[in-house]
Write an enzyme that holds these catalytic residues in place. Structure first.
Site, PDB file in Angstrom:
ATOM      1  N   LYS A   1      33.676  27.837  36.307  1.00 13.88           N
ATOM      2  CA  LYS A   1      34.026  28.041  37.710  1.00 13.88           C
ATOM      3  C   LYS A   1      32.778  28.341  38.546  1.00 13.88           C
ATOM      4  O   LYS A   1      32.763  28.134  39.750  1.00 13.88           O
ATOM      5  CB  LYS A   1      35.028  29.184  37.804  1.00 13.88           C
ATOM      6  CG  LYS A   1      35.725  29.261  39.145  1.00 13.88           C
ATOM      7  CD  LYS A   1      36.656  30.435  39.138  1.00 13.88           C
ATOM      8  CE  LYS A   1      37.268  30.711  40.478  1.00 13.88           C
ATOM      9  NZ  LYS A   1      38.023  31.969  40.439  1.00 13.88           N
TER      10      LYS A   1
ATOM     11  N   ASP B   1      45.821  31.149  38.642  1.00 17.44           N
ATOM     12  CA  ASP B   1      44.588  31.901  38.874  1.00 17.44           C
ATOM     13  C   ASP B   1      43.587  31.387  37.853  1.00 17.44           C
ATOM     14  O   ASP B   1      43.553  31.848  36.714  1.00 17.44           O
ATOM     15  CB  ASP B   1      44.843  33.406  38.693  1.00 17.44           C
ATOM     16  CG  ASP B   1      43.556  34.224  38.762  1.00 17.44           C
ATOM     17  OD1 ASP B   1      42.497  33.664  39.086  1.00 17.44           O
ATOM     18  OD2 ASP B   1      43.623  35.444  38.475  1.00 17.44           O
TER      19      ASP B   1
ATOM     20  N   GLU C   1      42.126  33.713  46.762  1.00 17.66           N
ATOM     21  CA  GLU C   1      42.563  34.730  45.793  1.00 17.66           C
ATOM     22  C   GLU C   1      43.036  36.036  46.454  1.00 17.66           C
ATOM     23  O   GLU C   1      44.091  36.559  46.095  1.00 17.66           O
ATOM     24  CB  GLU C   1      41.448  34.996  44.777  1.00 17.66           C
ATOM     25  CG  GLU C   1      41.272  33.821  43.821  1.00 17.66           C
ATOM     26  CD  GLU C   1      39.997  33.869  42.996  1.00 17.66           C
ATOM     27  OE1 GLU C   1      39.291  34.899  43.028  1.00 17.66           O
ATOM     28  OE2 GLU C   1      39.698  32.873  42.323  1.00 17.66           O
TER      29      GLU C   1
ATOM     30  N   ASP D   1      38.359  43.155  44.355  1.00 18.74           N
ATOM     31  CA  ASP D   1      38.531  42.319  43.162  1.00 18.74           C
ATOM     32  C   ASP D   1      37.240  42.272  42.354  1.00 18.74           C
ATOM     33  O   ASP D   1      36.272  41.636  42.759  1.00 18.74           O
ATOM     34  CB  ASP D   1      38.948  40.900  43.605  1.00 18.74           C
ATOM     35  CG  ASP D   1      39.158  39.940  42.423  1.00 18.74           C
ATOM     36  OD1 ASP D   1      38.843  40.307  41.268  1.00 18.74           O
ATOM     37  OD2 ASP D   1      39.640  38.819  42.658  1.00 18.74           O
TER      38      ASP D   1
HETATM   39 MG    MG Z   1      39.639  36.721  39.154  1.00 17.72          MG
END
Ligand code: MG
Ligand code: ADP
Length: 534
Positions: free
Chosen positions: A73, A11, A174, A196
């Site tokens: 990211k 992750d 994810e 999330d």
């Molecule tokens: Mg995350």
């Protein structure tokens, strides 16, 4: 001796990175940073020129902001000349430059590194630590990415993995990974929602589970809403309280501000456990040569009042997604809370209120994505162990004259999928086709994927866009002979004509905006305030 090699589940988060493995069918996380299961996704060059990764890098953020790279990211796989990067550049304290391939690069202690390169330092740190921890070499990895990542963002993540020495077996979304961590081998037949909230983004997905078939039904979210926005509300409150108490404005002191920022995040996290916290920062300022201390109390109740609208916004996003899918909250069997910020009791409370049920216990907000990626990695050794059914969350299409965007594959199309269309006939010379991915009507607001160049004999012929199970694009074209052949994107570097069109459009918009509002102060202040790993 286990015969099967371990596949690391990764992750790679905007804020934190977590890796996991499976042994004896049980997935577990690897402690990657001084005994902690998560590693801050931060890379730095120390003043001595050493490469630092994780907490040690994060710790020198205040003293060495130009050489401390966080939140990469957000930049990975994006064109330097894109709206998002233009926006982010204002907020990051390190220098972002245009890379050779038209992507982003950073200046890290005097050397220019591409974003996949910088990311690879984080991934290779994880690889090294995992190998030491598990006492065996690790080659294979499954890396998770947000569901809305475009083809080029996915490709760049794969490249980062490769540079770190991994054999990247699969890219997984994810939310799918989180769902796997919850439902793998448990024979469920239900619809679930994954909520999330990380450091800088909020993502929500609805999945249908049928045994070991994991189907993403729909995804949504807000890429500019996350933990950092909660921190900012606390910072504003602290600055205002301190001003009220002392008439000193700390907003102009970068060092004081960074201390407040750091304390604000800690306080926020503490308030997930406790009802009251005293924020204490000794010697935050001096007045007439005497130290002035900062001491401000914050209760959970007050925090909820300061940030309640942010949580409400996430539930608006949830509401919109449900409405799009004609679902009611009660149609969802479980709600999985993922991401550090979802630990906030207010989020849990609102979830209960909204769905009429408590979030699913036993799903770990920090670990579940890595655990799920590791489970997928393990199951790749077995035939048909898991089936992932996904949708394309961002449309793919081509540029039309005048900068308009024509969608070829629509949002929420089940993947893998393929769609064909006719090329415009060539007047003379090669036919060029610029490929973009995004939701907007205008290409400048979308992400550029690349340019296809066809020999004139292909003019008027059929082109096929194929999106594979990893959400990655392949293009084939049928020549005059009728035989299909694969065409690679001729270039990923934005062609000059596109750059010019982009510059013109941006200049036009900037002029429009500056007429509407005066520019706000930027610099270090803005960089500290707005985005940290967000
Ligand atoms: Mg995350
Ligand atoms: P990302 O997916 O962006 O890498 P994470 O899932 O690691 O992010 O979440 C990081 C965010 O979660 C940060 O803003 C952090 O402050 C916040 N966070 C971590 N733990 C808690 C907690 N116990 N309560 C509230 N927020 C938390």
């Amino acid at each position: 001796m286990s015969a099967k090699p371990i596949t690391l589940g990764v992750d790679f988060g905007t804020t934190n990175t977590c890796v996991a493995y499976v042994k004896g069918k049980v997935p577990r996380c690897v402690p990657t940073d001084k005994g902690s299961l998560v590693l801050p996704s931060v890379v730095a060059k120390s003043t001595k020129g050493e490469l630092l990764v994780g907490n040690v890098a994060k710790d020198q953020m205040v003293t060495n902001p130009k050489n401390t790279v966080y939140g990469v990211k957000r930049l990975i796989g994006r064109q330097f000349r894109s709206k998002t990067v233009e926006e982010l550049r204002k907020y990051f304290s390190y220098e972002i430059v245009e890379g050779e391939d038209g992507g982003c690069a950073v200046n890290l202690g005097g050397t220019v590194q591409s974003i996949p390169e910088v990311s690879s330092h984080i991934l290779s740190h994880c690889k090294k630590v995992s190998e030491a921890f598990l006492e065996e070499p690790i080659e294979d990895a499954v890396i998770a990415v947000p569901a809305y990542f475009t083809d080029s963002q996915r490709a760049a993540v794969k490249e980062a993995g490769k540079l770190a020495g991994f054999n990247v077996k699969r890219i997984i979304n994810e939310p799918t990974a989180a769902a796997l961590a919850y439902g793998f081998n448990r024979g469920f037949d239900q619809k679930i929602l994954v909520y999330d909230m990380g450091g800088g983004t909020f993502d929500v997905s609805i999945l249908q589970l049928h045994g070991n078939v994991f189907e993403v039904v729909a995804t949504g979210g807000d890429t500019f809403l996350g933990g950092v926005d909660f921190d900012n509300r606390i910072i504003d409150y602290v600055l205002e309280e301190f001003r009220r108490q002392t008439r000193i404005d700390l907003a102009t002191s970068p060092i004081a501000l960074q201390r407040i920022k750091s304390a604000s995040e800690t306080t926020k996290i503490d308030l997930s456990m406790m009802a009251n916290v005293m924020i204490e920062l000794p010697y935050i300022e001096s007045r007439r040569g005497k130290p002035v201390d900062l001491r401000i109390a914050l209760s959970r109740e007050k925090l909820n009042a300061l940030t309640g609208d942010l949580v409400d916004r996430t539930f608006q996003v949830v509401g919109n997604l449900l409405a799009e899918e004609s679902l009611r909250p009660t149609d969802l069997r479980e709600v999985l809370l993922v991401g550090g910020q979802s630990r906030m009791p207010l989020v849990q409370g609102k979830t209960h209120q909204y769905f009429g049920k408590l979030p699913r216990k036993g799903v770990h907000p920090d670990e579940s994505v890595a655990l799920g990626a590791a489970l997928l990695g393990e199951s790749l050794h077995e035939e048909d162990a898991v089936t992932l059914v996904d949708v394309l969350s961002v449309p793919i299409g081509i540029a039309l004259p005048g900068g308009r965007f024509r969608r070829i594959i629509e949002k929420n199309a089940s993947i893998p999928t393929a769609k064909s269309f006719r090329l415009p006939p060539a007047k003379s010379g090669d036919v060029e086709l610029d490929v973009f991915q995004g939701e907007a009507e205008q290409i400048v607001d979308n992400e550029y994927l690349g340019t296809l160049r066809f020999a004139p004999d292909l003019g008027g012929r059929k082109v096929t866009f194929q999106v594979d199970e990893e959400c990655m694009l392949r293009v084939t074209a049928e020549g005059t002979t009728g035989a299909a052949r694969e065409v690679l994107l001729a270039t990923k570097d934005t062609p000059q004509s596109l750059k010019e069109a982009w510059n013109e459009e941006m200049a036009r918009r900037a002029a429009e905006q500056s007429a509407a509002e005066p520019p706000r102060g930027g610099g270090l202040f803005a960089s500290i305030r707005r985005i940290w790993g967000g």
